[in-house]
Design a protein around this motif. Structure first.
Motif, short mmCIF file in Angstrom:
data_model
loop_
_atom_site.label_atom_id
_atom_site.label_comp_id
_atom_site.label_asym_id
_atom_site.label_seq_id
_atom_site.Cartn_x
_atom_site.Cartn_y
_atom_site.Cartn_z
N ASN A 135 107.17 -28.45 -43.59
CA ASN A 135 106.49 -28.81 -42.34
C ASN A 135 105.13 -28.12 -42.23
O ASN A 135 104.15 -28.72 -41.77
CB ASN A 135 107.37 -28.45 -41.14
CG ASN A 135 108.60 -29.33 -41.05
OD1 ASN A 135 108.62 -30.44 -41.56
ND2 ASN A 135 109.64 -28.83 -40.39
N TRP A 136 105.07 -26.85 -42.65
CA TRP A 136 103.79 -26.12 -42.62
C TRP A 136 102.78 -26.78 -43.55
O TRP A 136 101.62 -26.99 -43.18
CB TRP A 136 104.01 -24.66 -43.03
CG TRP A 136 102.76 -23.82 -42.93
CD1 TRP A 136 102.34 -23.09 -41.86
CD2 TRP A 136 101.76 -23.65 -43.95
NE1 TRP A 136 101.14 -22.48 -42.14
CE2 TRP A 136 100.76 -22.80 -43.41
CE3 TRP A 136 101.60 -24.12 -45.25
CZ2 TRP A 136 99.63 -22.42 -44.14
CZ3 TRP A 136 100.47 -23.76 -45.97
CH2 TRP A 136 99.50 -22.92 -45.42
N LYS A 139 101.19 -30.02 -42.28
CA LYS A 139 100.12 -29.83 -41.29
C LYS A 139 98.78 -29.53 -41.96
O LYS A 139 97.73 -29.72 -41.35
CB LYS A 139 100.49 -28.70 -40.34
CG LYS A 139 101.66 -29.03 -39.42
CD LYS A 139 102.06 -27.83 -38.57
CE LYS A 139 103.27 -28.14 -37.70
NZ LYS A 139 103.73 -26.95 -36.93
#
Length: 413
Positions: A135-136, A139
């Motif tokens: 998820n990091w 982004k």
């Protein structure tokens, strides 16, 4: 002395970490506006100025250059450890990189490092942490190079595989098939994972095709552990494709070289797969022998022990060995209930009803409980086909032709 590190960013980081003002750092070396431009990487300062600023901060340019090279070496080492399936070495390399993680953001390797962190977490099976890392990365993907985007998509596919989401993983991997942003080191792993996905989707022919491609890459790299993993995958798919001699050859090669892996779980896997192969070849006695060899090497509370117990019970059932079938299936039922394993509880319970002569109860359990459950999880397809054929014959004998036709149609699904 040249370095790929953003020196200005390092100076700013070290200054703020040490709680030194720009005025304190610049005094006697350069002006504050000049330092501000250096820290923002907007101005190339001469080497003497840089060295004086770093000296005041307690480090040297030589140290930073050395650190930069060290991080690059460690990153290459980590991904090699993973590709060559060196678990202990990967753990050690990862720890060394963690020591330098404050410095990594100032190098060109920031996103490669973060991507390799995700791959390492997948390698050790920490899916929760890998999901957070994914998820990091997602982004920040707008900042990735084309190669970094390729790695992110590929690692995301591995994540999906480990989560059992094979259809989604196939879509990602097929989209990467014609990408030009992979490199030679990654291709063997890529083809292995594509083969694995195809196998889990029941596409054995395609799994063999991509497995052979993976095997060629691993052979060229002298990657012996991954050669053995690929041979296991090929053996399974040769069996499903009824290429029994090819499957047997794979397993015999594995048995000759299994000690290379230093993995105590691998030999029982080979024995189990040979047992399955022998069953498919119509050699039940040899099948039973290999399943028993497998049991001897497994801890009794493991899922693999349960699977082999069930395999022994089921093969004895099919071959009319009632006493042996009841023995192994009762053990399966007891252990599956201890492990709260619904699948093997249901399977063993059905066979025990049949063996004990409770035929009507067995039919009811099969129709209302076991078949819907197996269909819902998409497993044991060969047995499902046999179960539906059994129901067809049962209802045909009962002259219930409507139900009989329903099950013969479903057995062909």
């Amino acid at each position: 002395m040249t370095t790929s590190v953003k020196i200005g960013s390092v100076i700013k980081y070290l200054r703020t970490k040490s709680k030194i003002t720009q005025n304190e750092l610049a005094k006697g070396i350069c002006s504050i506006p000049h330092l501000s431009k250096i820290e923002n990487n907007n101005k190339d300062a001469n080497q003497e100025t840089i060295e004086l600023l770093l000296e005041r901060l307690g480090v040297t340019l030589k140290y930073i250059t050395k650190k930069d090279k060290e991080i690059k070496v460690l990153l290459d080492q980590l991904i090699d450890n993973i590709h060559y399936y060196q678990k202990a070495e990967a753990q050690e390399t990862y720890k060394k990189l963690e020591i330098s993680n404050e410095f990594i953001p100032f190098t060109p390797y920031l996103y490669i490092y973060e991507l390799y962190v995700m791959r390492y977490l997948l390698f050790i099976g920490n899916l929760d942490a890998a999901g957070v890392q994914k998820n990091w990365l997602n982004k920040h993907r707008k900042n990735f190079s084309q190669y970094e985007i390729y790695l992110f998509n590929y690692y995301s596919a591995i994540f999906l595989i480990l989560k059992g989401q094979y259809t989604e993983a196939e879509e990602v991997l097929v989209n990467l098939l014609n990408e030009e942003n992979s490199n030679y080191e990654v291709q063997g792993e890529y083809f292995y994972h594509l083969s694995l996905v195809k196998a889990n989707l029941g596409l054995s022919g395609q799994a063999i095709f991509y497995g052979k491609k993976a095997l060629q890459f691993f052979t060229n790299q002298y990657n012996f552990k991954r050669i053995l993993h690929t041979l296991m995958l090929l053996g399974i798919n040769y069996t499903h494709s009824k290429l029994y001699q090819e499957a047997y050859d794979c397993y015999m090669h594995l048995l000759r070289n299994v000690d290379v892996l230093k993995d105590p779980n691998f030999r029982p896997q080979i024995y189990h797969n040979i047992g399955y192969l022998m069953d498919k070849m119509g050699n039940p006695n040899e099948s039973v022998l290999y399943y028993k060899l497998c049991l001897e090497l497994l801890p009794e509370d493991s899922i693999h022990y349960l699977i082999n117990l069930y395999s022994l019970g089921e093969i004895h059932f099919r071959n009319g060995n009632v006493k042996e079938a009841i023995k192994y299936l009762n053990e399966t039922l007891e252990l599956s209930e201890e492990q709260s394993n619904q699948k093997y509880t249901k399977l063993s319970r059905y066979y025990i009803l049949e063996l004990m002569g409770y035929y009507d109860e067995a039919i009811e359990f099969l129709e209302e409980n076991l078949i819907p459950f197996l269909e819902s999880i998409g497993e044991h397809k060969d047995e499902l086909k046999r179960f539906k054929t059994h129901l067809f014959n049962y209802y045909k004998e009962q002259c219930n032709y409507e139900k009989a036709i329903n099950y013969i149609n479903r057995s062909e699904d």
